[in-house]
Design a protein around this motif. Structure first.
Motif, PDB file in Angstrom:
ATOM      1  N   ASP A  48       0.816  -1.225   0.000  1.00  0.00           N
ATOM      2  CA  ASP A  48       0.000   0.000   0.000  1.00  0.00           C
ATOM      3  C   ASP A  48       0.842   1.264   0.000  1.00  0.00           C
ATOM      4  O   ASP A  48       0.324   2.355  -0.213  1.00  0.00           O
ATOM      5  CB  ASP A  48      -0.928   0.019   1.228  1.00  0.00           C
ATOM      6  CG  ASP A  48      -2.231  -0.706   0.949  1.00  0.00           C
ATOM      7  OD1 ASP A  48      -2.446  -1.089  -0.216  1.00  0.00           O
ATOM      8  OD2 ASP A  48      -3.018  -0.899   1.882  1.00  0.00           O
ATOM      9  N   LEU A  49       2.133   1.139   0.249  1.00  0.00           N
ATOM     10  CA  LEU A  49       2.991   2.315   0.300  1.00  0.00           C
ATOM     11  C   LEU A  49       3.202   2.932  -1.080  1.00  0.00           C
ATOM     12  O   LEU A  49       3.681   4.051  -1.183  1.00  0.00           O
ATOM     13  CB  LEU A  49       4.347   1.958   0.919  1.00  0.00           C
ATOM     14  CG  LEU A  49       4.298   1.391   2.345  1.00  0.00           C
ATOM     15  CD1 LEU A  49       5.705   1.114   2.846  1.00  0.00           C
ATOM     16  CD2 LEU A  49       3.592   2.361   3.271  1.00  0.00           C
ATOM     17  N   GLU A  50       2.872   2.194  -2.134  1.00  0.00           N
ATOM     18  CA  GLU A  50       2.999   2.718  -3.484  1.00  0.00           C
ATOM     19  C   GLU A  50       1.644   2.853  -4.167  1.00  0.00           C
ATOM     20  O   GLU A  50       1.556   2.944  -5.390  1.00  0.00           O
ATOM     21  CB  GLU A  50       3.913   1.804  -4.307  1.00  0.00           C
ATOM     22  CG  GLU A  50       5.348   1.742  -3.785  1.00  0.00           C
ATOM     23  CD  GLU A  50       6.249   0.900  -4.667  1.00  0.00           C
ATOM     24  OE1 GLU A  50       5.725   0.279  -5.621  1.00  0.00           O
ATOM     25  OE2 GLU A  50       7.467   0.878  -4.416  1.00  0.00           O
ATOM     26  N   ASN A  51       0.597   2.885  -3.392  1.00  0.00           N
ATOM     27  CA  ASN A  51      -0.748   3.070  -3.936  1.00  0.00           C
ATOM     28  C   ASN A  51      -0.908   4.521  -4.376  1.00  0.00           C
ATOM     29  O   ASN A  51      -0.928   5.441  -3.563  1.00  0.00           O
ATOM     30  CB  ASN A  51      -1.785   2.702  -2.866  1.00  0.00           C
ATOM     31  CG  ASN A  51      -3.191   2.675  -3.420  1.00  0.00           C
ATOM     32  OD1 ASN A  51      -3.606   3.554  -4.166  1.00  0.00           O
ATOM     33  ND2 ASN A  51      -3.939   1.658  -3.038  1.00  0.00           N
ATOM     34  N   LEU A  79      -1.587   7.890  -2.136  1.00  0.00           N
ATOM     35  CA  LEU A  79      -0.562   8.929  -2.108  1.00  0.00           C
ATOM     36  C   LEU A  79      -1.142  10.285  -2.499  1.00  0.00           C
ATOM     37  O   LEU A  79      -0.827  11.308  -1.892  1.00  0.00           O
ATOM     38  CB  LEU A  79       0.584   8.551  -3.049  1.00  0.00           C
ATOM     39  CG  LEU A  79       1.455   7.368  -2.607  1.00  0.00           C
ATOM     40  CD1 LEU A  79       2.453   7.013  -3.695  1.00  0.00           C
ATOM     41  CD2 LEU A  79       2.192   7.693  -1.314  1.00  0.00           C
ATOM     42  N   LYS A  98       0.094   3.479   7.344  1.00  0.00           N
ATOM     43  CA  LYS A  98       0.168   3.090   5.950  1.00  0.00           C
ATOM     44  C   LYS A  98       0.284   4.325   5.054  1.00  0.00           C
ATOM     45  O   LYS A  98       1.098   4.385   4.126  1.00  0.00           O
ATOM     46  CB  LYS A  98      -1.079   2.287   5.566  1.00  0.00           C
ATOM     47  CG  LYS A  98      -1.032   0.827   6.029  1.00  0.00           C
ATOM     48  CD  LYS A  98      -2.196   0.082   5.416  1.00  0.00           C
ATOM     49  CE  LYS A  98      -2.135  -1.396   5.802  1.00  0.00           C
ATOM     50  NZ  LYS A  98      -3.235  -2.159   5.191  1.00  0.00           N
ATOM     51  N   GLU A  99      -0.554   5.293   5.348  1.00  0.00           N
ATOM     52  CA  GLU A  99      -0.558   6.500   4.513  1.00  0.00           C
ATOM     53  C   GLU A  99       0.743   7.277   4.651  1.00  0.00           C
ATOM     54  O   GLU A  99       1.294   7.795   3.670  1.00  0.00           O
ATOM     55  CB  GLU A  99      -1.744   7.378   4.901  1.00  0.00           C
ATOM     56  CG  GLU A  99      -3.089   6.730   4.584  1.00  0.00           C
ATOM     57  CD  GLU A  99      -4.258   7.478   5.213  1.00  0.00           C
ATOM     58  OE1 GLU A  99      -5.390   7.158   4.895  1.00  0.00           O
ATOM     59  OE2 GLU A  99      -4.009   8.406   5.992  1.00  0.00           O
ATOM     60  N   THR A 128       3.462   5.450   2.822  1.00  0.00           N
ATOM     61  CA  THR A 128       3.233   5.580   1.383  1.00  0.00           C
ATOM     62  C   THR A 128       3.742   6.926   0.880  1.00  0.00           C
ATOM     63  O   THR A 128       4.407   7.022  -0.153  1.00  0.00           O
ATOM     64  CB  THR A 128       1.734   5.434   1.088  1.00  0.00           C
ATOM     65  OG1 THR A 128       1.289   4.166   1.560  1.00  0.00           O
ATOM     66  CG2 THR A 128       1.477   5.515  -0.397  1.00  0.00           C
ATOM     67  N   ASN A 172       7.557   7.079   0.807  1.00  0.00           N
ATOM     68  CA  ASN A 172       8.106   6.287  -0.281  1.00  0.00           C
ATOM     69  C   ASN A 172       8.023   7.045  -1.599  1.00  0.00           C
ATOM     70  O   ASN A 172       8.923   7.001  -2.428  1.00  0.00           O
ATOM     71  CB  ASN A 172       7.354   4.955  -0.366  1.00  0.00           C
ATOM     72  CG  ASN A 172       8.064   3.979  -1.268  1.00  0.00           C
ATOM     73  OD1 ASN A 172       9.231   3.645  -1.055  1.00  0.00           O
ATOM     74  ND2 ASN A 172       7.396   3.523  -2.302  1.00  0.00           N
ATOM     75  N   GLU A 173       6.908   7.743  -1.803  1.00  0.00           N
ATOM     76  CA  GLU A 173       6.753   8.531  -3.023  1.00  0.00           C
ATOM     77  C   GLU A 173       7.753   9.675  -3.061  1.00  0.00           C
ATOM     78  O   GLU A 173       8.326  10.001  -4.110  1.00  0.00           O
ATOM     79  CB  GLU A 173       5.316   9.077  -3.096  1.00  0.00           C
ATOM     80  CG  GLU A 173       5.021   9.827  -4.380  1.00  0.00           C
ATOM     81  CD  GLU A 173       5.142   8.920  -5.590  1.00  0.00           C
ATOM     82  OE1 GLU A 173       5.411   9.454  -6.690  1.00  0.00           O
ATOM     83  OE2 GLU A 173       5.006   7.702  -5.451  1.00  0.00           O
TER      84      GLU A 173
END
Length: 292
Positions: A104-107, A111, A273-274, A277, A280-281
């Motif tokens: 979910d970190l790249e959702n 993001l 999670k958010e 995410t 990571n972005e």
């Protein structure tokens, strides 16, 4: 105002962390800008440069910027680990086992939602003239459902200990009953041997011994029957107690799973999670910039 779908308290915690991240990001960008400015002030003092001189300057700038960005990324990773540690420590106080979903970190949708929330929060915060109050430290989750489940877990654990104690007591009683049975059987064999040895005595002595043996045998049989019945009762009670113990252990396991499932649905879980995410972005964006 963009919302993250959490309660007011957790949203304030998210805003606090995002302000901290924005400040660290700003400091990192200022450091990168200063690297370029230092190059301009120290090396760009002539009007013309050879290709080798330009390559040398760019290599030096690349090394400095690479070192600064790497240091900031490493520090960001360690900061996120400390944040996770705070949440995990709180969860362990309530016997919870948290799980993370790295996918979910790249959702992209999530993001974008976090980015919109940060943008709206930053815009609204600029309009405020008063400073935000000091945020309290994270405290263990104490919502109604979680509290009830934890009370249930504590109660089941207490019942589990009681049943274990009762099981040990019954096993001790059963062992004592078996020992008593062995002693009575030995006494009977001894009396029978005495009866055989005294067959040649007078009729009166034989009669008295036979009466004694009969009485002792009757008493032994009665005691043996009582011991057998008691042993059977203890064995049945032992089986029942073991079944109760297994039932309580199953209820305890179910309660723990239900508590763990409930926490995964809480705001803190989705919040992390958010946040991960978004970070990571940001790392990907920095990599793309460095590649360009």
């Amino acid at each position: 105002q963009a919302e993250l779908g959490v309660n007011e308290h957790h949203q304030k915690e998210v805003v606090s962390y995002m302000r901290f991240a924005r400040f660290k990001r700003g400091m990192c960008l200022k450091t990168v800008d200063s690297c370029f400015q230092d190059l301009k002030d120290s090396r760009l003092v002539e009007e013309t440069f050879t290709v080798d001189e330009v390559i040398d300057m760019l290599d030096g700038l690349q090394s400095v910027v690479h070192s600064e960005v790497e240091s900031e990324l490493i520090n960001t990773t360690y900061t996120n680990v400390l944040l996770l540690r705070q949440l995990f420590s709180q969860a362990e106080k309530w016997y919870l086992k948290l799980q993370t979903d790295v996918s979910d970190l790249e959702n992209r949708e999530l993001l974008d939602q976090v980015a919109e929330f940060e943008k709206s929060e930053y815009t609204s915060s600029n309009k405020k003239s008063t400073a935000d109050p000091i945020k309290p430290k994270l405290a263990p989750l104490n919502e109604g459902g979680s509290e009830l489940l934890n009370k249930t877990v504590a109660h089941l654990q207490e019942e589990n200990e009681k049943l274990k104690t009762r099981l040990r007591t019954i096993e001790t009683q059963a062992t004592a009953a078996l020992d008593e049975k062995s002693k009575l059987e030995k006494s009977l064999r001894d009396l029978q041997m005495i009866q055989g040895d005294q067959k040649n005595n007078a009729n009166q002595d034989i009669t008295e011994l036979e009466n004694k043996v009969a009485a002792l045998k009757s008493q032994f049989e009665k005691t043996l029957n009582d011991t057998t019945a008691n042993q059977k009762f203890l064995e049945e009670d032992l089986v029942t107690t073991k079944h109760d113990l297994l039932k309580v252990q199953d209820q305890l396991s179910t309660a723990e799973k239900e508590l763990e499932k409930k926490f995964q649905q809480t705001a803190a879980y989705r919040n992390m999670k958010e946040i991960l995410t978004k970070k990571n972005e940001q790392i990907k964006d920095l990599r793309r910039k460095l590649s360009k």
